[in-house]
Write a protein that holds these residues in place. Sequence first.
Motif, short mmCIF file in Angstrom:
data_model
loop_
_atom_site.label_atom_id
_atom_site.label_comp_id
_atom_site.label_asym_id
_atom_site.label_seq_id
_atom_site.Cartn_x
_atom_site.Cartn_y
_atom_site.Cartn_z
N SER A 6 41.95 40.37 25.04
CA SER A 6 41.80 40.74 26.44
C SER A 6 41.49 42.23 26.57
O SER A 6 42.03 43.06 25.83
N ASN B 109 47.22 42.30 22.84
CA ASN B 109 46.25 41.59 23.67
C ASN B 109 45.22 40.79 22.89
O ASN B 109 44.08 40.61 23.32
N ALA C 145 42.14 43.80 29.36
CA ALA C 145 43.11 44.31 30.33
C ALA C 145 44.37 44.77 29.60
O ALA C 145 45.27 43.98 29.31
#
Length: 415
Positions: free
Chosen positions: A205, A2, A207
Amino acid sequence: MNGWDLIAAARQRVLNKALDDVGSIYHVEKTYKLEILKIPITADAKIDIKAPNIKVRPGGGTKVDVIFPMSGQIAVEGLFTKNFDNASAIVTTDLLMVESALQPENDNTYYDFIVNLKEGFIVDFKTEGTPKELEILVGIVKNMLKDLSDNKTYKLATIKMPKELKEHKALVPHLAKYSFIEDPKDMDNSVLAILMLSNSTKEGSMAIDNLLLPDGSDSGLLISNDIFMNQIVKPALIDGLKEKAKDKSEVASKISTKIEKGLNIIYNTGDIKIKEKHNPWISNLESKIDNGQFYAYLKVKANVTFMDIHISTWVKDWYEFYIEDDEIKMKQTKEEKDKHTSVEWWKWLIAAVLGPLYLIIFAIIVAAISTHVPSLGGSFADIAKQTVQWPNQKYVKLSDVTSPGDIIISTELGF
């Protein structure tokens, strides 16, 4: 990963074991004067607060439930007295990142991720009582926990960062954030991830849609494919080739990196002449992570002018990482090679002219793994041991290493 360079991860069960080892019971004996529900309240509290457990919230994120087991008595003047043995205060909060009071090394600053009991947290109190009684108890307990935060710190992780970034330290984080990742099938499998940038400048990120750690691993460090290939393997590969090259100064400019299917591939952009008899040269070189293993390809050529023949040979090797004596090592799992000349009878010449050259691959790769990293004070293996420390950690041992693309170093923590 990520967009993050390094991620340190530990499962909920490990963090709770570490917090349990804090062990001590915090005793509160205090009179609280508050206004709750617009009613002036005077309450005498005699409470024992045990070491907390954490519980990742559904969906994960930055919030976490911290559960404090409590027992004792709260007497609210003129209203009620509650005695309880198995009550729980559930604090929903985030973590604070603060400079650690303990600074064991001068060239790094240590930061602690601690449970935030100072501001902005929500409390639920699990015990029997009417809604009005419970609301009053929640107000009292919240103030009790604020008092606790002045006397006790519940630390979930410590990370070290350089005080100054005068030079780029590709393996030492300069920024860290965190995220909790829920496993809805088994909450104890849920993960606290410390997300770090070391070489990159743009944040990744938050998430994260997987639990990061392999099955059976309770803690570890993930090193991005970009960091591993460009900051660990590539410099060591260049240094190794310089020892064999006729012109050391040209090596670095002829080793480059490209990305295919999200993974970094190191390759040569031009011939690299080798200081051996018959003036051989490396015509093709490539290294990458391939199906979970480290792959290296080398093709070497030479012109044997007095015999007027052209010789070439190539070799492809695959290696897997393993742990031995608490160090990361590599072993060869597969080799493919080919040798040919323009005259079939002269195959015996290859061993004499080029035979030893492809053996430098293994030497160079091993060097990449054992390269000294001055900013961390140790080898590649030490990254997993030193970057992040968990609460009350007495030791950390390497337990496994896998390479699905990024490098995952699993660790065993002792408390």
